[in-house]
Scaffold this active site. Structure first.
Site, PDB file in Angstrom:
ATOM      1  CB  CYS A   1       1.891   1.242  11.336  1.00 52.61           C
ATOM      2  SG  CYS A   1       0.213   1.834  11.070  1.00 52.61           S
ATOM      3  N   GLY A   2       1.739  -1.581  12.400  1.00 49.49           N
ATOM      4  CA  GLY A   2       1.092  -2.859  12.666  1.00 49.49           C
ATOM      5  C   GLY A   2      -0.411  -2.848  12.489  1.00 49.49           C
TER       6      GLY A   2
ATOM      7  CG  HIS B   1      -0.479  -4.261   5.417  1.00 48.03           C
ATOM      8  ND1 HIS B   1      -0.834  -2.977   5.779  1.00 48.03           N
ATOM      9  CD2 HIS B   1      -1.650  -4.945   5.278  1.00 48.03           C
ATOM     10  CE1 HIS B   1      -2.149  -2.891   5.861  1.00 48.03           C
ATOM     11  NE2 HIS B   1      -2.671  -4.071   5.571  1.00 48.03           N
TER      12      HIS B   1
ATOM     13  CG  HIS C   1      -0.154   0.020   2.524  1.00 49.33           C
ATOM     14  ND1 HIS C   1       0.465   1.138   3.031  1.00 49.33           N
ATOM     15  CD2 HIS C   1       0.095  -0.975   3.416  1.00 49.33           C
ATOM     16  CE1 HIS C   1       1.058   0.858   4.172  1.00 49.33           C
ATOM     17  NE2 HIS C   1       0.860  -0.418   4.427  1.00 49.33           N
TER      18      HIS C   1
ATOM     19  CD  GLU D   1       3.022  -4.895   8.283  1.00 47.38           C
ATOM     20  OE1 GLU D   1       3.192  -6.130   8.185  1.00 47.38           O
ATOM     21  OE2 GLU D   1       3.662  -4.055   7.619  1.00 47.38           O
ATOM     22  NE  ARG D   2       6.732  -8.779  13.336  1.00 44.07           N
ATOM     23  CZ  ARG D   2       8.038  -8.608  13.418  1.00 44.07           C
ATOM     24  NH1 ARG D   2       8.720  -8.220  12.354  1.00 44.07           N
ATOM     25  NH2 ARG D   2       8.671  -8.809  14.544  1.00 44.07           N
TER      26      ARG D   2
ATOM     27  NE  ARG E   1      12.385  -1.743  10.616  1.00 50.69           N
ATOM     28  CZ  ARG E   1      13.072  -1.386   9.534  1.00 50.69           C
ATOM     29  NH1 ARG E   1      14.385  -1.291   9.581  1.00 50.69           N
ATOM     30  NH2 ARG E   1      12.445  -1.136   8.406  1.00 50.69           N
TER      31      ARG E   1
ATOM     32  CE  LYS F   1       9.449   1.337  11.387  1.00 52.25           C
ATOM     33  NZ  LYS F   1       9.366   1.165   9.930  1.00 52.25           N
TER      34      LYS F   1
ATOM     35  NE  ARG G   1      -0.904   0.282   7.255  1.00 49.16           N
ATOM     36  CZ  ARG G   1      -1.315  -0.145   8.453  1.00 49.16           C
ATOM     37  NH1 ARG G   1      -2.382   0.405   9.010  1.00 49.16           N
ATOM     38  NH2 ARG G   1      -0.639  -1.110   9.084  1.00 49.16           N
TER      39      ARG G   1
END
Length: 267
Positions: free
Chosen positions: A38-39, A201, A26, A105-106, A132, A116, A78
């Site tokens: 974000c996850g 994602h 995305h 997403e994860r 990550r 981060k 998203r």
């Protein structure tokens, strides 16, 4: 004699029936731009993310003359927004979008919402890169002190998540396993001739890459997927095998630069 061998080769190539699958990460969200984990937080596309879809993804798809019968997305906005933008600009808004929570997403656990660079300064870059990119490294689970805990846990978009399967944190490995049943469904559609686009994602795209290409756990840790760059796979419908390597559509220098940005922890 050489001419007839050449002709036979070309005829065989022409008669080989293939189908393509396109995987697309995305456009950037505000969390991407702010360099935050974000996850499962439902961050919408930023203005820049919308422009990425319009100026990076869509021209590449148009130039390659790719068309679709169905689009897969996660339930996160998203992902869905990117899919809708693409279909609208390709004049095929009638194409159905299949939303699936397993393509989310994860889940980054208690790292959700953290910058981060701040996390790297506190725990060290090696630890952050393990969270990550490490295949089996699970971040600390999200708890009630995290400002996004209740927003995520009470979000109705996750109502289809079965009881007992709602994650509080995930490793890449866990995401790969979660995505696998969806990939089996998509693979079946592709081999039936359905033209599929998957707007997903970053970690989900990496999970799909591992399922499709069969690369090792160590190798997938080093794969980075830039936003809005279509990744095209071609399958031989007779053998079920890949025809050549994956192709990333678009300006190759732009893709290299963006891939490097994804790999870095950033500021």
């Amino acid at each position: 004699m050489v001419f007839f061998k050449f002709l036979k080769s070309k005829l065989s190539q022409f008669m080989t029936k293939t189908n393509r699958l396109v995987i697309l990460r995305h456009g950037e969200s505000d969390f991407n731009i702010e360099n935050k984990f974000c996850g499962w937080h439902d961050a919408p596309l930023s203005e820049f993310g919308v422009q990425e879809a319009l100026t990076v993804a869509i021209p590449a798809l148009v130039q390659s003359e790719l068309e679709f019968d169905v689009v897969y997305s996660s339930v996160l906005s998203r992902s869905r927004q990117t899919a809708e933008l693409i279909l609208s600009k390709l004049n095929c808004a009638y194409v159905p979008i299949k939303e699936d929570w397993r393509l989310c997403e994860r889940h980054y656990g208690n790292l959700t919402g953290c910058r981060k660079r701040v996390v790297a300064d506190r725990y060290g870059e090696e630890q952050v890169q393990a969270w990550r990119r490490g295949y089996d490294c699970v971040p600390p689970p999200i708890d009630e002190k995290n400002r996004y805990f209740y927003t995520i846990c009470s979000n109705p978009i996750f109502d289809d998540v079965p009881r007992g399967e709602f994650p509080l944190a995930e490793s890449l490995h866990m995401c790969v396993d979660r995505v696998k049943p969806v990939w089996k469904e998509v693979r079946r559609e592709v081999f039936q001739g359905t033209r599929v686009l998957m707007c997903v994602h970053g970690t989900v795209a990496r999970a799909l890459v591992q399922h499709i290409e069969g690369i090792s756990n160590e190798a997938i840790e080093k794969v980075n997927i830039p936003n809005c760059v279509p990744r095209v796979y071609e399958f031989d419908l007779k053998t079920g095998g890949l025809v050549g390597a994956a192709i990333n559509l678009g300006d190759q220098e732009y893709i290299r630069r963006k891939t490097a940005q994804v790999a870095a922890i950033g500021d």
